[in-house]
Design a protein around this motif. Structure first.
Motif, PDB file in Angstrom:
ATOM      1  N   TRP A   6      11.365   0.382  -4.912  1.00  0.00           N
ATOM      2  CA  TRP A   6      10.236   0.620  -3.868  1.00  0.00           C
ATOM      3  C   TRP A   6       9.607  -0.675  -3.150  1.00  0.00           C
ATOM      4  N   VAL A   7       9.085  -0.410  -2.243  1.00  0.00           N
ATOM      5  CA  VAL A   7       8.548  -1.409  -1.491  1.00  0.00           C
ATOM      6  C   VAL A   7       7.114  -1.064  -1.010  1.00  0.00           C
ATOM      7  N   TRP A   8       6.096  -1.628  -1.428  1.00  0.00           N
ATOM      8  CA  TRP A   8       4.902  -1.408  -0.922  1.00  0.00           C
ATOM      9  C   TRP A   8       4.679  -2.463   0.128  1.00  0.00           C
ATOM     10  N   TYR A   9       4.182  -1.951   1.410  1.00  0.00           N
ATOM     11  CA  TYR A   9       3.982  -3.025   2.444  1.00  0.00           C
ATOM     12  C   TYR A   9       2.654  -2.807   3.315  1.00  0.00           C
ATOM     13  N   HIS A  10       2.126  -4.170   3.984  1.00  0.00           N
ATOM     14  CA  HIS A  10       1.091  -4.037   4.878  1.00  0.00           C
ATOM     15  C   HIS A  10       1.192  -4.753   6.094  1.00  0.00           C
ATOM     16  N   LYS A  11       1.136  -4.524   7.115  1.00  0.00           N
ATOM     17  CA  LYS A  11       1.325  -5.208   8.368  1.00  0.00           C
ATOM     18  C   LYS A  11      -0.062  -5.547   9.027  1.00  0.00           C
ATOM     19  N   GLN A  12      -0.316  -6.806   9.358  1.00  0.00           N
ATOM     20  CA  GLN A  12      -1.660  -7.213  10.173  1.00  0.00           C
ATOM     21  C   GLN A  12      -1.318  -8.280  11.234  1.00  0.00           C
ATOM     22  N   ASP A  13      -1.964  -8.315  12.216  1.00  0.00           N
ATOM     23  CA  ASP A  13      -2.146  -9.310  13.214  1.00  0.00           C
ATOM     24  C   ASP A  13      -2.922 -10.501  12.658  1.00  0.00           C
ATOM     25  N   ILE A  14      -2.194 -11.737  12.700  1.00  0.00           N
ATOM     26  CA  ILE A  14      -3.022 -13.055  12.455  1.00  0.00           C
ATOM     27  C   ILE A  14      -3.387 -13.642  13.622  1.00  0.00           C
ATOM     28  N   SER A  15      -4.504 -14.148  13.970  1.00  0.00           N
ATOM     29  CA  SER A  15      -4.926 -14.743  15.326  1.00  0.00           C
ATOM     30  C   SER A  15      -5.785 -15.832  15.231  1.00  0.00           C
ATOM     31  N   SER A  16      -6.279 -16.174  13.697  1.00  0.00           N
ATOM     32  CA  SER A  16      -7.257 -17.119  13.790  1.00  0.00           C
ATOM     33  C   SER A  16      -6.950 -17.546  12.292  1.00  0.00           C
ATOM     34  N   THR A  17      -7.558 -18.786  12.034  1.00  0.00           N
ATOM     35  CA  THR A  17      -7.580 -19.561  10.858  1.00  0.00           C
ATOM     36  C   THR A  17      -8.317 -18.551   9.531  1.00  0.00           C
ATOM     37  N   VAL A  20      -6.650 -13.781   5.272  1.00  0.00           N
ATOM     38  CA  VAL A  20      -6.535 -12.210   5.735  1.00  0.00           C
ATOM     39  C   VAL A  20      -5.862 -11.659   4.503  1.00  0.00           C
ATOM     40  N   THR A  21      -6.844 -10.485   4.227  1.00  0.00           N
ATOM     41  CA  THR A  21      -6.465  -9.682   2.961  1.00  0.00           C
ATOM     42  C   THR A  21      -5.623  -8.549   3.138  1.00  0.00           C
ATOM     43  N   TYR A  22      -4.427  -8.640   2.429  1.00  0.00           N
ATOM     44  CA  TYR A  22      -3.419  -7.314   2.611  1.00  0.00           C
ATOM     45  C   TYR A  22      -3.751  -6.325   1.441  1.00  0.00           C
ATOM     46  N   PHE A  23      -3.284  -5.205   1.619  1.00  0.00           N
ATOM     47  CA  PHE A  23      -3.375  -3.929   0.657  1.00  0.00           C
ATOM     48  C   PHE A  23      -4.843  -3.567   0.618  1.00  0.00           C
ATOM     49  N   ASP A  24      -5.665  -3.919   1.502  1.00  0.00           N
ATOM     50  CA  ASP A  24      -7.153  -3.369   1.406  1.00  0.00           C
ATOM     51  C   ASP A  24      -7.259  -2.111   2.361  1.00  0.00           C
ATOM     52  N   THR A  25      -6.214  -1.399   2.589  1.00  0.00           N
ATOM     53  CA  THR A  25      -6.284  -0.224   3.217  1.00  0.00           C
ATOM     54  C   THR A  25      -5.189   0.629   2.993  1.00  0.00           C
ATOM     55  N   ASP A  26      -5.529   1.896   3.300  1.00  0.00           N
ATOM     56  CA  ASP A  26      -4.455   2.990   2.808  1.00  0.00           C
ATOM     57  C   ASP A  26      -3.909   3.720   3.958  1.00  0.00           C
ATOM     58  N   ALA A  28      -3.525   6.591   4.863  1.00  0.00           N
ATOM     59  CA  ALA A  28      -4.431   7.941   5.763  1.00  0.00           C
ATOM     60  C   ALA A  28      -5.345   7.161   6.536  1.00  0.00           C
ATOM     61  N   THR A  29      -5.776   6.166   6.466  1.00  0.00           N
ATOM     62  CA  THR A  29      -6.680   5.216   7.353  1.00  0.00           C
ATOM     63  C   THR A  29      -5.971   4.717   8.365  1.00  0.00           C
ATOM     64  N   SER A  30      -5.006   3.985   7.931  1.00  0.00           N
ATOM     65  CA  SER A  30      -4.194   2.894   9.003  1.00  0.00           C
ATOM     66  C   SER A  30      -2.700   3.260   9.345  1.00  0.00           C
ATOM     67  N   GLY A  31      -2.353   4.362   8.980  1.00  0.00           N
ATOM     68  CA  GLY A  31      -0.992   4.760   9.520  1.00  0.00           C
ATOM     69  C   GLY A  31       0.021   4.258   8.709  1.00  0.00           C
ATOM     70  N   ILE A  32       1.281   4.986   8.653  1.00  0.00           N
ATOM     71  CA  ILE A  32       2.475   4.328   7.953  1.00  0.00           C
ATOM     72  C   ILE A  32       3.103   3.438   8.526  1.00  0.00           C
ATOM     73  N   LYS A  38      -1.082   4.304  -1.062  1.00  0.00           N
ATOM     74  CA  LYS A  38      -1.869   5.673  -1.130  1.00  0.00           C
ATOM     75  C   LYS A  38      -3.417   5.500  -1.115  1.00  0.00           C
ATOM     76  N   MET A  39      -3.799   4.639  -2.084  1.00  0.00           N
ATOM     77  CA  MET A  39      -5.133   3.942  -1.841  1.00  0.00           C
ATOM     78  C   MET A  39      -5.446   2.595  -1.621  1.00  0.00           C
ATOM     79  N   ALA A  40      -6.572   2.263  -1.177  1.00  0.00           N
ATOM     80  CA  ALA A  40      -6.611   0.901  -0.984  1.00  0.00           C
ATOM     81  C   ALA A  40      -6.954  -0.127  -2.112  1.00  0.00           C
ATOM     82  N   GLY A  41      -6.284  -0.930  -2.000  1.00  0.00           N
ATOM     83  CA  GLY A  41      -6.359  -1.942  -3.257  1.00  0.00           C
ATOM     84  C   GLY A  41      -5.975  -1.628  -4.489  1.00  0.00           C
ATOM     85  N   GLN A  42      -5.316  -0.514  -4.899  1.00  0.00           N
ATOM     86  CA  GLN A  42      -4.959  -0.244  -6.221  1.00  0.00           C
ATOM     87  C   GLN A  42      -3.844   0.912  -6.354  1.00  0.00           C
TER      88      GLN A  42
END
Length: 142
Positions: A6-17, A20-26, A28-32, A38-42
């Motif tokens: 399995w692969v758990w993944y999370h994509k974000q844009d980085i634009s500043s110093t 940046v925290t990853y895996f803090d959303t799910d 259902a909220t952010s989209g596949i 399935k759950m934010a942060g766990q």
């Protein structure tokens, strides 16, 4: 419990110093297209995940200068519960252009219901927003 690669993944844009925290959303909220959590942060309480490696993918559309800055001046930190299990600059990861991989000699067990996160501590901002995906690769038991 069934076991699957399995692969758990999370994509974000980085634009500043900064951090940046990853895996803090799910999903259902952010989209596949952003995350498959399935759950934010766990993980769900009945699941277990063995982390064999961490991968960081920097968007191939990033300029060479931004790619180099992110690779040379960003530190990844994996925290499970209150324990930091790895802190490593991205330049220590095995590199295949914009794909960075850190393979664990001793895989890390992540129990369901236990909070976790991956932080990227960015020291040099890219010149424009750059998509960065963090993936935890291993074995899922559910």
């Amino acid at each position: 419990m069934p076991k699957v690669d399995w692969v758990w993944y999370h994509k974000q844009d980085i634009s500043s110093t900064g951090t940046v925290t990853y895996f803090d959303t799910d999903q259902a909220t952010s989209g596949i297209n952003v995350t498959n959590m399935k759950m934010a942060g766990q993980l769900p309480a009945a699941e277990k995940f063995t982390i064999k490696r961490i991968e960081v993918h920097i968007d191939a559309a990033a300029s060479d200068a931004d790619l180099a800055a992110l690779q040379q001046d960003t530190v990844l930190e994996l925290v499970i519960g209150e324990t930091t299990l790895i802190t490593a600059p991205l330049y220590m990861f095995r590199t295949n252009y914009a794909n960075l991989t850190y393979e664990f000699e001793n895989p890390i067990s992540l129990a369901g219901g236990m909070g976790f996160k991956v932080d990227l501590h960015v020291g040099t901002a890219p010149s424009s927003a750059t998509s960065v995906t963090v993936s935890l690769v291993g074995v899922r038991e559910y």
